[in-house]
Write an enzyme that holds these catalytic residues in place. Structure first.
Site, PDB file in Angstrom:
ATOM      1  N   HIS A 152     -11.497  15.932   0.950  1.00 16.15           N
ATOM      2  CA  HIS A 152     -10.879  15.706   2.166  1.00 16.15           C
ATOM      3  C   HIS A 152     -12.098  15.389   3.176  1.00 16.15           C
ATOM      4  CE1 HIS A 152      -6.820  17.896   1.653  1.00 16.15           C
ATOM      5  NE2 HIS A 152      -7.185  16.941   0.756  1.00 16.15           N
TER       6      HIS A 152
ATOM      7  N   GLU B 228     -13.259  16.810   5.944  1.00 18.09           N
ATOM      8  CA  GLU B 228     -14.186  17.814   6.384  1.00 18.09           C
ATOM      9  C   GLU B 228     -15.274  18.054   5.326  1.00 18.09           C
ATOM     10  OE1 GLU B 228     -10.006  19.120   7.904  1.00 18.09           O
ATOM     11  OE2 GLU B 228     -10.999  17.897   6.245  1.00 18.09           O
TER      12      GLU B 228
ATOM     13  N   LEU C 103       7.196  -9.476  -6.076  1.00 18.51           N
ATOM     14  CA  LEU C 103       6.988  -8.421  -5.058  1.00 18.51           C
ATOM     15  C   LEU C 103       5.630  -7.734  -5.429  1.00 18.51           C
ATOM     16  CD1 LEU C 103      10.403  -6.685  -4.959  1.00 18.51           C
ATOM     17  CD2 LEU C 103       9.429  -8.356  -3.632  1.00 18.51           C
TER      18      LEU C 103
ATOM     19  N   ARG D 220      -0.249 -10.692  -5.177  1.00 21.98           N
ATOM     20  CA  ARG D 220      -1.010 -11.787  -5.671  1.00 21.98           C
ATOM     21  C   ARG D 220      -2.020 -12.429  -4.808  1.00 21.98           C
ATOM     22  NH1 ARG D 220       4.121 -12.760  -6.135  1.00 21.98           N
ATOM     23  NH2 ARG D 220       4.004 -14.741  -5.002  1.00 21.98           N
TER      24      ARG D 220
ATOM     25  N   GLU E  28      12.484  -5.997   2.258  1.00 20.04           N
ATOM     26  CA  GLU E  28      12.345  -7.568   2.525  1.00 20.04           C
ATOM     27  C   GLU E  28      13.518  -8.399   2.235  1.00 20.04           C
ATOM     28  OE1 GLU E  28       8.997  -9.714   0.609  1.00 20.04           O
ATOM     29  OE2 GLU E  28       7.597  -8.221   1.157  1.00 20.04           O
TER      30      GLU E  28
ATOM     31  N   LEU F 140      19.178  -5.360   4.853  1.00 25.28           N
ATOM     32  CA  LEU F 140      18.626  -5.223   6.128  1.00 25.28           C
ATOM     33  C   LEU F 140      19.443  -4.677   6.970  1.00 25.28           C
ATOM     34  CD1 LEU F 140      16.459  -8.439   5.735  1.00 25.28           C
ATOM     35  CD2 LEU F 140      15.478  -6.289   6.154  1.00 25.28           C
TER      36      LEU F 140
END
Length: 346
Positions: free
Chosen positions: A51, A53, A212, A215, A290, A296
């Site tokens: 992490h 810290e 999806l 590229r 998408e 949607l």
């Protein structure tokens, strides 16, 4: 107090370097200051690794300065054993003088326990410095724990006359019609690299045969998600190529295989909520929706969204599929090579 803001801004700058590499963990930066001089810096670089810290303390050359130092961190230090030991314990071990925190951690395993540990050890703690800016940075992580679902980004492209697709009755399926320019296409792939998952509905999968993936950008490939209630999609589509992990949400029973998971959904009982619950259980902190329009619009109507990114191409379809309607706060509206990008927050 001004120096608090200066060093916390530096924390946020450092934290951003973990963007796309630390999910489902939050992005965290840490700055250690001694007598007005930064003696250590660090950020969470990769999920499962040290992490912020820890990295900041390791960077301090003279550890004897730590008891007289102030530690700035944009998220409450963890107090539990996960993939790494508790950061609160590390700060206590080095007896730092003060810890300045932007946000408390909504994760139930922490949720104030880190702050309590520090205070019980006699360390001065101040919270709420650049609180809003820190929340904006970790909006995905915070949404995941406060709303018990991923951060949801709706994305679609439309023409100047408001269509998101052509009239398919005239041309049939399997025809791609790009609405926006190549510059925005690259930007969309960058977006994909920044989120945990990306989802499309049945019609979009059939009409566009999308890959999806990213590229046109470098980064981690998002988890691909597709809704196929009746398993009607042809297995020749890119989404079934098993190149990247893919989840098919269906009402049918089907055996999963390499990189291809079939997840049963009861489509008669709020399927979106079931999908989001599944993603929550899998620790998916963000998802881009998408398309298509029906999917949607379902997210919009149920209020299950946090951000919308609407791309408007510099062209007309005259007739076709009207794009979704959405209301929210417009955060930005800019022209990109004759096309437009509008970002809306719920």
């Amino acid at each position: 107090m001004n120096e608090y803001y200066t060093y916390m801004l530096r924390c946020l700058e450092l934290a951003k370097k973990g963007f796309g590499s630390v999910a489902p963990n939050p992005m965290v930066g840490c700055v250690i200051v001694h007598d007005g001089i930064i003696i250590g810096e660090g950020f969470h670089q990769k999920y499962g690794e040290a992490h912020a810290e820890v990295n900041a303390i390791h960077s301090v050359i003279n550890k004897e300065q730590l008891p007289e130092s102030t530690v700035y961190v944009n998220l409450e230090p963890c107090s539990h054993y996960g993939k790494t030991p508790p950061c609160a314990d590390l700060l206590i071990k080095h007896q730092v003088k003060e810890v300045i925190i932007a946000n408390t951690d909504p994760n139930p395993l922490v949720a104030g326990k880190g702050i309590e540990k520090l205070k019980n050890a006699g360390i001065k703690v101040t919270t709420g410095i650049l609180d809003d800016e820190a929340k904006a940075l970790n909006k995905r992580f915070l949404c995941y724990y406060t709303k018990k679902r991923p951060y949801i980004i709706l994305k679609w492209a439309k023409t100047l006359d408001g269509f998101m697709d052509i009239d398919r009755s005239q041309v049939g399926n399997n025809h791609k019609y790009w609405i926006t320019n190549d510059e925005l296409k690259i930007l969309v792939h960058k977006w994909r690299s920044e989120e945990s998952a990306i989802m499309v509905g049945t019609n979009t999968a059939l009409n566009d045969n999308p890959q999806l993936n990213i590229r046109y950008w470098k980064g981690i490939q998002p988890l691909r998600l597709v809704i196929d209630e009746n398993l009607s999609l042809p297995k020749t589509l890119h989404l079934f190529d098993q190149q990247n992990p893919t989840v098919i949400f269906t009402a049918k029973k089907e055996e999963s295989k390499h990189n291809l998971t079939y997840q049963y959904i009861n489509f008669n009982d709020n399927p979106l909520r079931q999908i989001l619950n599944y993603l929550y259980e899998k620790k998916i902190t963000s998802v881009i929706i998408e398309g298509g329009k029906e999917l949607l619009q379902s997210f919009i109507e149920q209020g299950l969204w946090d951000e919308a990114r609407v791309l408007t191409g510099n062209k007309y379809f005259v007739k076709g599929l009207i794009s979704p309607e959405i209301k929210g706060k417009i955060i930005s509206d800019e022209e990109i090579n004759k096309d437009r990008l509008t970002i809306i927050y719920k």
